[in-house]
Design a protein around this motif. Structure first.
Motif: not given
Length: 129
Positions: A1-23
């Motif tokens: 998976m591809r994960l992006e964490v977005l803030l109001p005025f910027q991209i905080f984090l972009q990661k490829d090859a993510v195998s799992r996400v827990v929220a």
């Protein structure tokens, strides 16, 4: 998976090859694996974790926001986010950073409420004259 964490005025984090996400949501934690169906979730302040082959498990402190999974893309949009080297370090930073900001936000909201109340009162008086 591809994960992006977005803030109001910027991209905080972009990661490829993510195998799992827990929220975390208001009903508890949930996990995302690559073949999970598309979904949308309202997130509460807490810890988001994800795993990649290169980084292992990574923890991100997040404020409230929204998670959207479409196909292989997972986008998380939050007001604030913070990376930490350990859960203990993140907890300390969150308590200091987020709680201080929450107090400031509460003060700002109180001032805005007073201004709005004064405006509405004046507006009501003008309409009655």
């Amino acid at each position: 998976m591809r994960l992006e964490v977005l803030l109001p005025f910027q991209i905080f984090l972009q990661k490829d090859a993510v195998s799992r996400v827990v929220a975390e949501t208001s009903t508890g934690s949930f996990g995302l694996l690559p073949h999970r169906l598309d979904c949308v979730a309202a997130l509460v302040p807490g810890i988001l974790s994800f795993e990649t082959p290169d980084d292992g498990e990574v923890f991100v402190a997040i404020d409230e926001g929204v998670l959207v999974k479409t196909g292989p893309d997972v986008r998380v949009s939050v007001r604030r986010a913070m990376l930490g080297s350990s859960l203990a370090q993140l907890r300390s930073a969150v308590e200091h950073e987020f709680l201080t900001l929450d107090e400031q936000t509460s003060s700002q909201r109180a001032v805005m409420n007073k201004l709005e109340t004064g405006f509405l009162t004046r507006f009501a008086l003008i309409r009655h004259d």
